[in-house]
Design a protein around this motif. Sequence first.
Motif, PDB file in Angstrom:
ATOM      1  N   ILE A  81       0.883  -1.163   0.000  1.00 59.17           N
ATOM      2  CA  ILE A  81       0.000   0.000   0.000  1.00 59.17           C
ATOM      3  C   ILE A  81       0.920   1.213   0.000  1.00 59.17           C
ATOM      4  CG2 ILE A  81      -1.773   1.283   1.248  1.00 59.17           C
ATOM      5  CD1 ILE A  81      -2.419  -1.363   2.724  1.00 59.17           C
ATOM      6  N   VAL A  82       0.710   2.140  -0.920  1.00 57.20           N
ATOM      7  CA  VAL A  82       1.528   3.353  -0.948  1.00 57.20           C
ATOM      8  C   VAL A  82       0.620   4.577  -1.022  1.00 57.20           C
ATOM      9  CG1 VAL A  82       3.559   2.267  -1.983  1.00 57.20           C
ATOM     10  CG2 VAL A  82       1.795   3.214  -3.466  1.00 57.20           C
ATOM     11  N   VAL A  83       1.005   5.603  -0.283  1.00 56.24           N
ATOM     12  CA  VAL A  83       0.345   6.906  -0.406  1.00 56.24           C
ATOM     13  C   VAL A  83       1.377   7.860  -0.979  1.00 56.24           C
ATOM     14  CG1 VAL A  83      -0.808   8.808   0.778  1.00 56.24           C
ATOM     15  CG2 VAL A  83      -1.191   6.455   1.537  1.00 56.24           C
ATOM     16  N   LEU A  84       1.042   8.472  -2.104  1.00 58.27           N
ATOM     17  CA  LEU A  84       1.955   9.364  -2.815  1.00 58.27           C
ATOM     18  C   LEU A  84       1.444  10.796  -2.802  1.00 58.27           C
ATOM     19  CD1 LEU A  84       2.441   7.253  -6.075  1.00 58.27           C
ATOM     20  CD2 LEU A  84       4.022   7.364  -4.145  1.00 58.27           C
ATOM     21  N   LYS A  85       2.380  11.720  -2.827  1.00 61.03           N
ATOM     22  CA  LYS A  85       2.066  13.105  -3.154  1.00 61.03           C
ATOM     23  C   LYS A  85       2.520  13.308  -4.588  1.00 61.03           C
ATOM     24  CE  LYS A  85       2.609  17.875  -1.577  1.00 61.03           C
ATOM     25  NZ  LYS A  85       3.273  18.780  -0.600  1.00 61.03           N
ATOM     26  N   THR A  86       1.595  13.611  -5.476  1.00 58.14           N
ATOM     27  CA  THR A  86       1.901  13.586  -6.897  1.00 58.14           C
ATOM     28  C   THR A  86       1.196  14.722  -7.621  1.00 58.14           C
ATOM     29  OG1 THR A  86       1.990  12.093  -8.824  1.00 58.14           O
ATOM     30  CG2 THR A  86      -0.010  12.031  -7.479  1.00 58.14           C
ATOM     31  N   ASP A  87       1.280  14.732  -8.932  1.00 59.33           N
ATOM     32  CA  ASP A  87       0.624  15.737  -9.768  1.00 59.33           C
ATOM     33  C   ASP A  87      -0.885  15.480  -9.750  1.00 59.33           C
ATOM     34  OD1 ASP A  87      -0.421  17.306 -11.817  1.00 59.33           O
ATOM     35  OD2 ASP A  87       1.165  16.825 -13.244  1.00 59.33           O
ATOM     36  N   ALA A  88      -1.653  16.447  -9.243  1.00 58.89           N
ATOM     37  CA  ALA A  88      -3.100  16.264  -9.121  1.00 58.89           C
ATOM     38  C   ALA A  88      -3.763  16.062 -10.477  1.00 58.89           C
ATOM     39  CB  ALA A  88      -3.723  17.453  -8.396  1.00 58.89           C
ATOM     40  N   ALA A  89      -3.243  16.703 -11.513  1.00 57.99           N
ATOM     41  CA  ALA A  89      -3.823  16.539 -12.854  1.00 57.99           C
ATOM     42  C   ALA A  89      -3.555  15.141 -13.387  1.00 57.99           C
ATOM     43  CB  ALA A  89      -3.258  17.585 -13.803  1.00 57.99           C
ATOM     44  N   MET A  90      -2.407  14.562 -13.038  1.00 53.03           N
ATOM     45  CA  MET A  90      -2.072  13.214 -13.485  1.00 53.03           C
ATOM     46  C   MET A  90      -3.026  12.205 -12.859  1.00 53.03           C
ATOM     47  SD  MET A  90       0.367  11.922 -15.474  1.00 53.03           S
ATOM     48  CE  MET A  90       1.822  12.977 -15.330  1.00 53.03           C
ATOM     49  N   ALA A  91      -3.351  12.413 -11.590  1.00 54.51           N
ATOM     50  CA  ALA A  91      -4.159  11.455 -10.834  1.00 54.51           C
ATOM     51  C   ALA A  91      -5.656  11.719 -10.936  1.00 54.51           C
ATOM     52  CB  ALA A  91      -3.734  11.485  -9.368  1.00 54.51           C
ATOM     53  N   PHE A  92      -6.051  12.748 -11.682  1.00 53.87           N
ATOM     54  CA  PHE A  92      -7.466  13.125 -11.742  1.00 53.87           C
ATOM     55  C   PHE A  92      -8.306  11.974 -12.315  1.00 53.87           C
ATOM     56  CE2 PHE A  92     -11.265  15.435 -12.763  1.00 53.87           C
ATOM     57  CZ  PHE A  92     -11.269  16.536 -11.923  1.00 53.87           C
ATOM     58  N   PRO A  93      -9.381  11.573 -11.621  1.00 53.78           N
ATOM     59  CA  PRO A  93     -10.233  10.487 -12.149  1.00 53.78           C
ATOM     60  C   PRO A  93     -11.004  10.949 -13.377  1.00 53.78           C
ATOM     61  CG  PRO A  93     -11.209  11.441 -10.166  1.00 53.78           C
ATOM     62  CD  PRO A  93      -9.854  12.064 -10.314  1.00 53.78           C
ATOM     63  N   ARG A  94     -11.045  10.101 -14.399  1.00 57.20           N
ATOM     64  CA  ARG A  94     -11.665  10.464 -15.669  1.00 57.20           C
ATOM     65  C   ARG A  94     -12.551   9.333 -16.166  1.00 57.20           C
ATOM     66  NH1 ARG A  94      -8.078  14.685 -17.420  1.00 57.20           N
ATOM     67  NH2 ARG A  94      -6.216  14.671 -16.107  1.00 57.20           N
ATOM     68  N   GLN A  95     -13.422   9.661 -17.105  1.00 59.05           N
ATOM     69  CA  GLN A  95     -14.304   8.666 -17.713  1.00 59.05           C
ATOM     70  C   GLN A  95     -13.656   8.025 -18.942  1.00 59.05           C
ATOM     71  OE1 GLN A  95     -17.275   7.686 -16.529  1.00 59.05           O
ATOM     72  NE2 GLN A  95     -17.169   9.088 -14.792  1.00 59.05           N
ATOM     73  N   VAL A  96     -12.434   8.421 -19.232  1.00 57.82           N
ATOM     74  CA  VAL A  96     -11.712   7.901 -20.400  1.00 57.82           C
ATOM     75  C   VAL A  96     -10.398   7.305 -19.918  1.00 57.82           C
ATOM     76  CG1 VAL A  96     -12.770   9.554 -21.976  1.00 57.82           C
ATOM     77  CG2 VAL A  96     -10.655  10.177 -20.789  1.00 57.82           C
ATOM     78  N   ALA A  97      -9.552   6.904 -20.864  1.00 58.03           N
ATOM     79  CA  ALA A  97      -8.246   6.375 -20.506  1.00 58.03           C
ATOM     80  C   ALA A  97      -7.473   7.405 -19.677  1.00 58.03           C
ATOM     81  CB  ALA A  97      -7.466   6.019 -21.766  1.00 58.03           C
ATOM     82  N   CYS A  98      -6.860   6.934 -18.600  1.00 66.77           N
ATOM     83  CA  CYS A  98      -6.115   7.795 -17.684  1.00 66.77           C
ATOM     84  C   CYS A  98      -4.643   7.389 -17.680  1.00 66.77           C
ATOM     85  CB  CYS A  98      -6.656   7.659 -16.263  1.00 66.77           C
ATOM     86  SG  CYS A  98      -8.371   8.143 -16.049  1.00 66.77           S
ATOM     87  N   PRO A  99      -3.751   8.312 -17.277  1.00 71.13           N
ATOM     88  CA  PRO A  99      -2.363   7.900 -17.071  1.00 71.13           C
ATOM     89  C   PRO A  99      -2.309   6.718 -16.101  1.00 71.13           C
ATOM     90  CG  PRO A  99      -2.527  10.283 -17.011  1.00 71.13           C
ATOM     91  CD  PRO A  99      -3.929   9.764 -17.043  1.00 71.13           C
TER      92      PRO A  99
END
Length: 224
Positions: A81-99
């Motif tokens: 289990i990992v908790v990261l501080k990362t780019d919020a735009a990278m991790a943004f939940p989407r209805q399409v393919a995500c990073p």
Amino acid sequence: MMHTIAISIVALAMVQGAGQQVAPPEVGEPPAVREEGQGIPAIPATPAPAGEILWARAFEVEEPWTSDFRADHPTIRHGFIVVLKTDAAMAFPRQVACPVLMAGEMPCEVIDPVAGSEYVVALAVVPNAAEAWDPEPDFTTLDLCWCAPALPEQVTPESAAKSFSNARTAGVIAAWQRSRGVDPLAPLRSVAADPTSIRPMLAAADREAVVRAALAGRESILAR
């Protein structure tokens, strides 16, 4: 009469769509960067560094589960289990393919992503691991990165390996290793709370118990 109208509508739609073929997205290739709507950020360029580990813990389950986060559906018994501080735009939940957040050549399972948050909790799993498993060597060499957008069912072992290789070529993995410093376990040892230790492993009944522990880990970070 109603049947005739319905058939006519379907026929018209077929005529309008004739000759128009939409090619499926190529696995591992990023879609065009675009805005998806008001308040939804554009997908950042990949590959990219994963960010900073704030919390981590090894786990093992009594009841292994079958992962839906790779097309070959590997069996999961162990992981982190990992908790990261990362780019919020990278991790943004989407209805399409995500990073795709990758741990080596295995996609991570991002748990309950929060729109706009830079704090991400994920399961960095070890596929098809044997019952006897020593977590510390695997954590020491854990390489996380954001790779090209895809859907879980699109990610094959081959496309995952290619994405991770691209990240290594781009220098993303080296950047991640430098960000951890000389001692890869230092981020864990610097936090006094007991749940940050990867030893002893969290012994959980099943995936649901691991997810609960993952969310509790994120809450412990947010409460600081």
